[in-house]
Motif scaffolding. Structure first.
Motif, PDB file in Angstrom:
ATOM      1  N   ASN A   1      73.690  18.841  43.634  1.00 26.82           N
ATOM      2  CA  ASN A   1      72.642  19.101  42.639  1.00 26.82           C
ATOM      3  C   ASN A   1      71.698  17.907  42.565  1.00 26.82           C
ATOM      4  O   ASN A   1      72.054  16.859  42.066  1.00 26.82           O
ATOM      5  N   ALA A   2      70.447  18.062  43.088  1.00 26.84           N
ATOM      6  CA  ALA A   2      69.550  16.919  43.212  1.00 26.84           C
ATOM      7  C   ALA A   2      68.869  16.579  41.891  1.00 26.84           C
ATOM      8  O   ALA A   2      68.448  15.453  41.695  1.00 26.84           O
ATOM      9  N   GLY A   3      68.711  17.530  40.938  1.00 30.81           N
ATOM     10  CA  GLY A   3      68.005  17.243  39.699  1.00 30.81           C
ATOM     11  C   GLY A   3      66.503  17.336  39.905  1.00 30.81           C
ATOM     12  O   GLY A   3      65.994  18.328  40.414  1.00 30.81           O
ATOM     13  N   VAL A   4      65.787  16.276  39.509  1.00 27.07           N
ATOM     14  CA  VAL A   4      64.334  16.223  39.662  1.00 27.07           C
ATOM     15  C   VAL A   4      63.997  15.282  40.813  1.00 27.07           C
ATOM     16  O   VAL A   4      64.408  14.125  40.802  1.00 27.07           O
ATOM     17  N   THR A   5      63.265  15.805  41.788  1.00 33.57           N
ATOM     18  CA  THR A   5      62.923  15.026  42.967  1.00 33.57           C
ATOM     19  C   THR A   5      61.425  14.817  43.042  1.00 33.57           C
ATOM     20  O   THR A   5      60.656  15.784  42.970  1.00 33.57           O
ATOM     21  N   GLN A   6      61.018  13.570  43.188  1.00 32.25           N
ATOM     22  CA  GLN A   6      59.591  13.228  43.286  1.00 32.25           C
ATOM     23  C   GLN A   6      59.300  12.619  44.654  1.00 32.25           C
ATOM     24  O   GLN A   6      60.063  11.803  45.157  1.00 32.25           O
ATOM     25  N   THR A   7      58.163  13.013  45.219  1.00 34.12           N
ATOM     26  CA  THR A   7      57.658  12.384  46.444  1.00 34.12           C
ATOM     27  C   THR A   7      56.150  12.223  46.358  1.00 34.12           C
ATOM     28  O   THR A   7      55.476  13.049  45.727  1.00 34.12           O
ATOM     29  N   PRO A   8      55.582  11.152  46.930  1.00 29.54           N
ATOM     30  CA  PRO A   8      56.287  10.031  47.557  1.00 29.54           C
ATOM     31  C   PRO A   8      56.801   9.052  46.505  1.00 29.54           C
ATOM     32  O   PRO A   8      56.429   9.144  45.342  1.00 29.54           O
ATOM     33  N   LYS A   9      57.632   8.111  46.895  1.00 28.42           N
ATOM     34  CA  LYS A   9      58.107   7.077  45.975  1.00 28.42           C
ATOM     35  C   LYS A   9      57.061   5.980  45.802  1.00 28.42           C
ATOM     36  O   LYS A   9      56.947   5.377  44.730  1.00 28.42           O
ATOM     37  N   PHE A  10      56.329   5.708  46.839  1.00 30.64           N
ATOM     38  CA  PHE A  10      55.289   4.673  46.798  1.00 30.64           C
ATOM     39  C   PHE A  10      54.057   5.186  47.550  1.00 30.64           C
ATOM     40  O   PHE A  10      54.190   5.889  48.545  1.00 30.64           O
ATOM     41  N   ARG A  11      52.873   4.778  47.061  1.00 31.39           N
ATOM     42  CA  ARG A  11      51.653   5.151  47.763  1.00 31.39           C
ATOM     43  C   ARG A  11      50.550   4.193  47.357  1.00 31.39           C
ATOM     44  O   ARG A  11      50.424   3.818  46.177  1.00 31.39           O
ATOM     45  N   ILE A  12      49.746   3.807  48.338  1.00 29.35           N
ATOM     46  CA  ILE A  12      48.551   3.020  48.069  1.00 29.35           C
ATOM     47  C   ILE A  12      47.344   3.868  48.424  1.00 29.35           C
ATOM     48  O   ILE A  12      47.270   4.413  49.533  1.00 29.35           O
ATOM     49  N   LEU A  13      46.427   3.990  47.508  1.00 25.35           N
ATOM     50  CA  LEU A  13      45.210   4.784  47.710  1.00 25.35           C
ATOM     51  C   LEU A  13      43.985   3.901  47.611  1.00 25.35           C
ATOM     52  O   LEU A  13      43.994   2.904  46.876  1.00 25.35           O
ATOM     53  N   LYS A  14      42.948   4.298  48.304  1.00 22.69           N
ATOM     54  CA  LYS A  14      41.657   3.638  48.118  1.00 22.69           C
ATOM     55  C   LYS A  14      40.886   4.370  47.037  1.00 22.69           C
ATOM     56  O   LYS A  14      41.081   5.580  46.812  1.00 22.69           O
ATOM     57  N   ILE A  15      39.990   3.652  46.378  1.00 25.92           N
ATOM     58  CA  ILE A  15      39.150   4.253  45.339  1.00 25.92           C
ATOM     59  C   ILE A  15      38.415   5.453  45.925  1.00 25.92           C
ATOM     60  O   ILE A  15      37.841   5.377  47.005  1.00 25.92           O
TER      61      ILE A  15
ATOM     62  N   GLN B   1      39.768   8.287  46.915  1.00 24.92           N
ATOM     63  CA  GLN B   1      40.647   9.200  47.647  1.00 24.92           C
ATOM     64  C   GLN B   1      41.349  10.143  46.674  1.00 24.92           C
ATOM     65  O   GLN B   1      41.414   9.877  45.465  1.00 24.92           O
ATOM     66  N   SER B   2      41.891  11.222  47.218  1.00 18.31           N
ATOM     67  CA  SER B   2      42.656  12.174  46.413  1.00 18.31           C
ATOM     68  C   SER B   2      44.051  12.292  46.988  1.00 18.31           C
ATOM     69  O   SER B   2      44.275  12.000  48.170  1.00 18.31           O
ATOM     70  N   MET B   3      44.986  12.691  46.138  1.00 15.94           N
ATOM     71  CA  MET B   3      46.340  12.917  46.630  1.00 15.94           C
ATOM     72  C   MET B   3      47.108  13.786  45.629  1.00 15.94           C
ATOM     73  O   MET B   3      46.665  13.971  44.483  1.00 15.94           O
ATOM     74  N   THR B   4      48.236  14.287  46.094  1.00 19.38           N
ATOM     75  CA  THR B   4      49.106  15.103  45.251  1.00 19.38           C
ATOM     76  C   THR B   4      50.483  14.464  45.187  1.00 19.38           C
ATOM     77  O   THR B   4      51.063  14.136  46.225  1.00 19.38           O
ATOM     78  N   LEU B   5      50.970  14.296  43.961  1.00 22.79           N
ATOM     79  CA  LEU B   5      52.347  13.874  43.750  1.00 22.79           C
ATOM     80  C   LEU B   5      53.191  15.125  43.589  1.00 22.79           C
ATOM     81  O   LEU B   5      52.872  16.001  42.779  1.00 22.79           O
ATOM     82  N   GLN B   6      54.262  15.184  44.374  1.00 18.79           N
ATOM     83  CA  GLN B   6      55.099  16.375  44.353  1.00 18.79           C
ATOM     84  C   GLN B   6      56.283  16.195  43.408  1.00 18.79           C
ATOM     85  O   GLN B   6      56.827  15.094  43.275  1.00 18.79           O
ATOM     86  N   CYS B   7      56.661  17.289  42.755  1.00 18.03           N
ATOM     87  CA  CYS B   7      57.828  17.276  41.869  1.00 18.03           C
ATOM     88  C   CYS B   7      58.549  18.600  42.005  1.00 18.03           C
ATOM     89  O   CYS B   7      57.919  19.666  41.879  1.00 18.03           O
ATOM     90  N   THR B   8      59.847  18.533  42.251  1.00 17.75           N
ATOM     91  CA  THR B   8      60.681  19.729  42.371  1.00 17.75           C
ATOM     92  C   THR B   8      61.954  19.534  41.573  1.00 17.75           C
ATOM     93  O   THR B   8      62.547  18.466  41.610  1.00 17.75           O
ATOM     94  N   GLN B   9      62.350  20.590  40.844  1.00 16.26           N
ATOM     95  CA  GLN B   9      63.640  20.527  40.138  1.00 16.26           C
ATOM     96  C   GLN B   9      64.475  21.747  40.517  1.00 16.26           C
ATOM     97  O   GLN B   9      63.957  22.851  40.691  1.00 16.26           O
ATOM     98  N   ASP B  10      65.788  21.533  40.620  1.00 18.32           N
ATOM     99  CA  ASP B  10      66.683  22.601  41.040  1.00 18.32           C
ATOM    100  C   ASP B  10      67.640  23.023  39.925  1.00 18.32           C
ATOM    101  O   ASP B  10      68.735  23.528  40.185  1.00 18.32           O
ATOM    102  N   MET B  11      67.235  22.797  38.666  1.00 23.17           N
ATOM    103  CA  MET B  11      68.086  23.110  37.518  1.00 23.17           C
ATOM    104  C   MET B  11      67.622  24.381  36.798  1.00 23.17           C
ATOM    105  O   MET B  11      68.131  24.707  35.722  1.00 23.17           O
ATOM    106  N   ASN B  12      66.646  25.054  37.364  1.00 21.09           N
ATOM    107  CA  ASN B  12      66.103  26.276  36.777  1.00 21.09           C
ATOM    108  C   ASN B  12      65.546  26.033  35.359  1.00 21.09           C
ATOM    109  O   ASN B  12      65.652  26.896  34.482  1.00 21.09           O
ATOM    110  N   HIS B  13      64.964  24.860  35.155  1.00 20.59           N
ATOM    111  CA  HIS B  13      64.376  24.523  33.860  1.00 20.59           C
ATOM    112  C   HIS B  13      62.996  25.142  33.719  1.00 20.59           C
ATOM    113  O   HIS B  13      62.203  25.126  34.657  1.00 20.59           O
ATOM    114  N   ASN B  14      62.717  25.635  32.524  1.00 22.42           N
ATOM    115  CA  ASN B  14      61.401  26.243  32.289  1.00 22.42           C
ATOM    116  C   ASN B  14      60.314  25.191  32.070  1.00 22.42           C
ATOM    117  O   ASN B  14      59.187  25.340  32.508  1.00 22.42           O
TER     118      ASN B  14
END
Lengths: 117, 113
Positions: free
Chosen positions: A1-15, A17-30
């Motif tokens: 059971n992984a719980g809440v998983t975030q990626t990436p752990k670290f990121r450097i962006l330039k002013i 730029q755009s990016m997406t932080l990912q979040c997934t949970q496997d606990m069936n939480h609403n």
């Protein structure tokens, strides 16, 4: 059971730029949440979702967008990154209200550390 | 006045000491009170939960809520080096779909062996 998983752990962006932080949970939480944590400033709520297809703004939503197409995933989009968005971002989830036992506990991921230069 | 005030410390104590951590708040509508513990470079984890006023004990930890004074406390007895972390108080007005936690800034605690 992984719980809440975030990626990436670290990121450097330039002013600008755009990016997406990912979040997934496997606990069936609403409920799912995005917080940012700045040194000495505690956790500030950016956006939250009470279920698939439903999102709402928190305290500091400017410069961010979210979507919730599934129960498991709650990505956070940063458009036109600015130095003020340098922070540690935490995704969290919580079970549906009324489901026993329910202490209101938020389950947090380990964070995504973002630097904008 | 901020909704939740918490002294950021840092707080440094010897092993075995009793630690007292506190938060004050201004919104009398808060009903759910929590303490989260956050180790360095990790996400916060729930330590104690209290609904409305009163005391709650769990091992070496005791949480107190005084709604009349708008004041909550966390006591750690016989503190251990493994208790070294940032402690965040958190509270919410509602337990349902409008449940959103308001956090204090956190207090950094170091327990020295």
């Amino acid at each position: 059971n992984a719980g809440v998983t975030q990626t990436p752990k670290f990121r450097i962006l330039k002013i600008g730029q755009s990016m997406t932080l990912q979040c997934t949970q496997d606990m069936n939480h609403n409920y799912m949440y995005w917080y940012r944590q700045d040194p000495g400033m505690g956790l500030k709520l950016i956006y939250y979702s009470v279920g698939a297809g439903i999102t709402d703004k928190g305290e500091v939503p400017n410069g961010y967008n979210v979507s919730r197409s599934t129960t498991e995933d709650f990505p956070l989009r940063l458009e036109l990154a600015a130095p003020s968005q340098t922070s540690v971002y935490f995704c969290a989830s919580r079970k549906l209200a009324g489901v026993s036992p329910n202490t209101g506990e938020l389950f947090f991921g380990e964070g995504s550390r973002l630097t904008v230069l | 006045q901020k909704e939740v005030e918490q002294d950021p410390g840092p707080l440094s104590v010897p092993e075995g000491a009793i630690v007292s951590l506190n938060c004050t708040y201004s919104n009398s509508a808060f009903q759910y009170f929590m303490w989260y513990r956050q180790y360095s470079r990790k996400g916060p984890e729930l330590l104690m939960y209290t609904y409305s006023s009163g005391n709650k004990e769990d091992g070496r930890f005791t949480a107190q809520v005084d709604k009349s004074s708008k004041y909550i406390s966390l006591f750690i007895r016989d503190s251990q080096p493994s208790d070294s972390a940032t402690y965040l108080c958190a509270m919410s007005r509602s337990g349902g779909s409008n449940y959103k936690l308001t956090f204090g800034k956190g207090t950094l605690l170091t327990v020295n062996p």
